[in-house]
Enzyme design. Structure first.
Site, PDB file in Angstrom:
ATOM      1  N   GLU A  41      26.271 -50.125  20.436  1.00 50.92           N
ATOM      2  CA  GLU A  41      25.467 -50.254  19.209  1.00 50.92           C
ATOM      3  C   GLU A  41      24.947 -48.855  18.894  1.00 50.92           C
ATOM      4  O   GLU A  41      24.035 -48.360  19.559  1.00 50.92           O
ATOM      5  CB  GLU A  41      24.304 -51.216  19.437  1.00 50.92           C
ATOM      6  N   CYS A  59      18.049 -47.970  13.484  1.00 49.82           N
ATOM      7  CA  CYS A  59      19.494 -47.790  13.259  1.00 49.82           C
ATOM      8  C   CYS A  59      19.860 -48.313  11.880  1.00 49.82           C
ATOM      9  O   CYS A  59      20.790 -47.826  11.254  1.00 49.82           O
ATOM     10  CB  CYS A  59      20.285 -48.502  14.339  1.00 49.82           C
TER      11      CYS A  59
HETATM   12  P1  NAD Z   1      20.720 -41.279  22.904  1.00 52.19           P
HETATM   13  O1  NAD Z   1      22.190 -41.451  22.752  1.00 52.19           O
HETATM   14  O2  NAD Z   1      20.171 -39.911  22.956  1.00 52.19           O
HETATM   15  O3  NAD Z   1      20.204 -41.992  24.232  1.00 52.19           O
HETATM   16  C1  NAD Z   1      20.396 -43.366  24.491  1.00 52.19           C
HETATM   17  C2  NAD Z   1      20.390 -43.631  25.966  1.00 52.19           C
HETATM   18  O4  NAD Z   1      21.516 -42.977  26.559  1.00 52.19           O
HETATM   19  C3  NAD Z   1      19.149 -43.111  26.698  1.00 52.19           C
HETATM   20  O5  NAD Z   1      18.772 -44.066  27.657  1.00 52.19           O
HETATM   21  C4  NAD Z   1      19.659 -41.837  27.352  1.00 52.19           C
HETATM   22  O6  NAD Z   1      18.965 -41.494  28.519  1.00 52.19           O
HETATM   23  C5  NAD Z   1      21.094 -42.208  27.671  1.00 52.19           C
HETATM   24  N1  NAD Z   1      22.018 -41.077  27.786  1.00 52.19           N
HETATM   25  C6  NAD Z   1      21.970 -39.887  27.152  1.00 52.19           C
HETATM   26  N2  NAD Z   1      23.036 -39.127  27.495  1.00 52.19           N
HETATM   27  C7  NAD Z   1      23.763 -39.864  28.358  1.00 52.19           C
HETATM   28  C8  NAD Z   1      24.988 -39.641  29.049  1.00 52.19           C
HETATM   29  N3  NAD Z   1      25.642 -38.488  28.945  1.00 52.19           N
HETATM   30  N4  NAD Z   1      25.467 -40.623  29.831  1.00 52.19           N
HETATM   31  C9  NAD Z   1      24.836 -41.808  29.949  1.00 52.19           C
HETATM   32  N5  NAD Z   1      23.659 -42.077  29.326  1.00 52.19           N
HETATM   33  C10 NAD Z   1      23.145 -41.111  28.547  1.00 52.19           C
HETATM   34  O7  NAD Z   1      20.077 -42.128  21.714  1.00 52.19           O
HETATM   35  P2  NAD Z   1      18.525 -42.335  21.365  1.00 52.19           P
HETATM   36  O8  NAD Z   1      17.989 -41.074  20.799  1.00 52.19           O
HETATM   37  O9  NAD Z   1      17.805 -42.963  22.513  1.00 52.19           O
HETATM   38  O10 NAD Z   1      18.591 -43.436  20.230  1.00 52.19           O
HETATM   39  C11 NAD Z   1      18.740 -43.126  18.871  1.00 52.19           C
HETATM   40  C12 NAD Z   1      20.115 -43.548  18.396  1.00 52.19           C
HETATM   41  O11 NAD Z   1      20.342 -44.914  18.712  1.00 52.19           O
HETATM   42  C13 NAD Z   1      20.259 -43.439  16.903  1.00 52.19           C
HETATM   43  O12 NAD Z   1      21.524 -42.877  16.597  1.00 52.19           O
HETATM   44  C14 NAD Z   1      20.183 -44.897  16.460  1.00 52.19           C
HETATM   45  O13 NAD Z   1      20.798 -45.142  15.227  1.00 52.19           O
HETATM   46  C15 NAD Z   1      20.854 -45.597  17.587  1.00 52.19           C
HETATM   47  N6  NAD Z   1      20.489 -47.018  17.629  1.00 52.19           N
HETATM   48  C16 NAD Z   1      21.409 -47.966  17.294  1.00 52.19           C
HETATM   49  C17 NAD Z   1      21.078 -49.304  17.295  1.00 52.19           C
HETATM   50  C18 NAD Z   1      22.061 -50.382  16.896  1.00 52.19           C
HETATM   51  O14 NAD Z   1      21.760 -51.536  17.092  1.00 52.19           O
HETATM   52  N7  NAD Z   1      23.209 -50.049  16.339  1.00 52.19           N
HETATM   53  C19 NAD Z   1      19.773 -49.681  17.652  1.00 52.19           C
HETATM   54  C20 NAD Z   1      18.861 -48.704  17.984  1.00 52.19           C
HETATM   55  C21 NAD Z   1      19.219 -47.372  17.981  1.00 52.19           C
END
Ligand code: NAD
Length: 454
Positions: A226, A261
């Site tokens: 997502e 999102c």
């Molecule tokens: P992010 O990708 O920076 O981080 C998300 C998670 O991934 C965190 O727990 C982080 O620690 C982990 N992570 C980061 N790098 C990683 C790696 N290399 N390997 C494994 N895990 C890793 O995203 P964010 O800033 O937490 O969230 C914002 C984003 O999420 C926005 O783009 C938003 O649109 C999206 N989002 C989507 C939905 C949906 O339902 N489609 C819902 C909420 C947020």
């Protein structure tokens, strides 16, 4: 790992991060617990998750306070989020029996054909910070209902809330060896990809989602993503109540500081109603109270991540350089905390980052269009495909346009909305797989087709 209040810059906590060996241990624990949990009758598992929702209700002030302290959203929006999670849990628990029980598909007297929905096993949920109660609930609630055990990695920006969730799940009756939290940032998330879970479910950015998918693919286990969005909204020429539409759509763009999102990320308005719409939209946005998220009446709190200030600043700068006009806002608020003024830009176009890349902040571009066809072309001119909204007085116009938008959700005269009864899924860079609805309940299962004679 330091947890910092984004509004006050105070250090809230210092937490010990997980490492490779503690993560391995947690996986082993969950592996042992999963078969026992799966053997618990579904009705009992449902009752445990319902109890969890009750505990959220009883402890809503504590949950909201902790959430606001680490993500900076106004206290009332934190309460709304906890209540939203309770509503989703209510739908998921009310429908679990219907969609997770065995289904008899036919019986010709010789062969009975049945589908059973077996749990995946131990699933890994790497989650985001913007709505930790909501995006968490989308995954761990149906996963637990279906008989899986869960390793939940909250974002490093919402770990205190992740630990609150763990506390209340365990209090509700989820055994210790069925739900575990991994504490840490990017490195801890990456380490989880080196372990062998039976499914990976991720909520977060496109860049991280792509990285995770590439790592998980060779494991040949389910992977749900997502991801982000650049969600368009179109106001057609035939709309009636422009004032209330402007207020509703501004809320869709600025609620939670635009950090959803499915936030409205770009707006197209037919030239016949453009001036009036922009005027009303601006009035609405200028009325928003910006400030300490714990203060009454505040609608725009602090951005959760300091780094996002740079993204928003760069997008506004790029847009202005290419001819956009800032009607209100356009800068960081002076003083402590990650505060950015709610910002509205016009004279925008698709050469600007503002109209093409996810902003995830309190900024919006409004573009004038000449026709439905032009609006549709611009709405689909994106790498993302999460939601799309159309405002019009004509049902057939809305249906025609929404049928042609390449997105997982379509809205007619509403926006920035999620329902537990409908699948929540993205297309293209917004990801794939579904949570919520019967599709999301079954996403954490392996269907087995049984051909039974005897
Ligand atoms: P992010 O990708 O920076 O981080 C998300 C998670 O991934 C965190 O727990 C982080 O620690 C982990 N992570 C980061 N790098 C990683 C790696 N290399 N390997 C494994 N895990 C890793 O995203 P964010 O800033 O937490 O969230 C914002 C984003 O999420 C926005 O783009 C938003 O649109 C999206 N989002 C989507 C939905 C949906 O339902 N489609 C819902 C909420 C947020």
């Amino acid at each position: 790992m330091k947890i910092i209040n984004p509004a006050t810059e105070q250090v809230l906590a210092n937490l010990k991060e997980d490492n490779n060996s503690s993560l391995k241990k947690k996986l082993e624990t969950l592996r042992k617990g999963q078969p026992k949990w799966s053997a618990v009758p579904l009705k009992k598992r449902i009752a445990v998750l319902q109890k969890f929702a009750e505990l959220l209700k009883e402890n809503i002030e504590e949950c909201a306070r902790v959430l606001t302290s680490e993500v900076g959203k106004p206290l009332q929006q934190s309460r709304n989020e906890v209540n939203g999670a309770r509503n989703r849990i209510a739908w998921l628990t009310a429908n679990a029996d219907k969609y997770l029980s065995d289904e008899v598909m036919g019986d010709d007297g010789n062969t009975k054909e049945v589908i059973t929905y077996e749990p995946l096993g131990v699933v890994c949920n790497i989650s985001a910070w913007n709505y930790p109660y909501l995006v968490g609930t989308n995954v761990f609630v149906p996963a637990l209902l279906a008989g899986n055990s869960v390793l939940y990695k909250p974002s490093e920006f919402s770990t205190l809330t992740g630990l609150e969730i763990e506390k209340f799940l365990k209090k509700a009756g989820v055994p210790d060896d069925v739900f575990q939290v991994a504490v840490g940032a990017r490195e801890v998330g990456a380490a989880l990809l080196d372990l062998n879970f039976d499914g990976y479910f991720f909520t977060g950015s496109y860049a991280t989602g792509k990285f995770i998918y590439e790592k998980v693919a060779p494991k040949m286990v389910p992977c749900g993503l997502e991801l982000g969005g650049k969600d368009p909204l179109y106001v057609a020429a035939d709309v009636k109540d422009i004032k209330s539409i402007a207020a509703g759509t501004a809320d869709g763009a600025f609620y939670n500081n635009g950090q959803s999102c499915c936030s409205v990320e770009r707006i197209y308005v037919h030239e016949k109603v453009y001036n009036k719409y922009v005027e009303e939209f601006l009035k609405e946005v200028k009325g928003y109270k910006v400030g300490e998220p714990t203060e009454d009446g505040v609608y725009i709190g602090a951005l959760t991540r300091e780094a996002q200030l740079r993204v928003v600043e760069a997008q506004v700068k790029d847009a202005v350089k290419k001819g956009a006009k800032v009607l209100t806002g356009g800068k960081k608020r002076s003083g402590k905390g990650n505060f950015y003024e709610p910002t509205v830009l016009v004279n925008v176009n698709h050469k600007m980052k503002l109209m093409r890349e996810e902003s995830f902040g309190p900024v919006i571009g409004i573009q004038k269009v000449k026709s439905d066809e032009e609006a549709l072309q611009l709405m689909n001119d994106t790498e993302y495909g999460l939601t799309a909204a159309v405002y019009t007085s004509s049902k057939s116009r809305a249906e025609k346009l929404l049928a042609q938008t390449n997105s997982g959700s379509g809205y007619w005269n509403c926006c920035d909305r999620v329902s537990a009864a409908l699948p929540w899924s993205g297309r293209k860079h917004s990801g794939f797989g579904s949570t919520l609805s019967h599709v999301g309940l079954r996403a954490f299962t392996k269907p087995k087709g049984l051909h039974l004679r005897g």
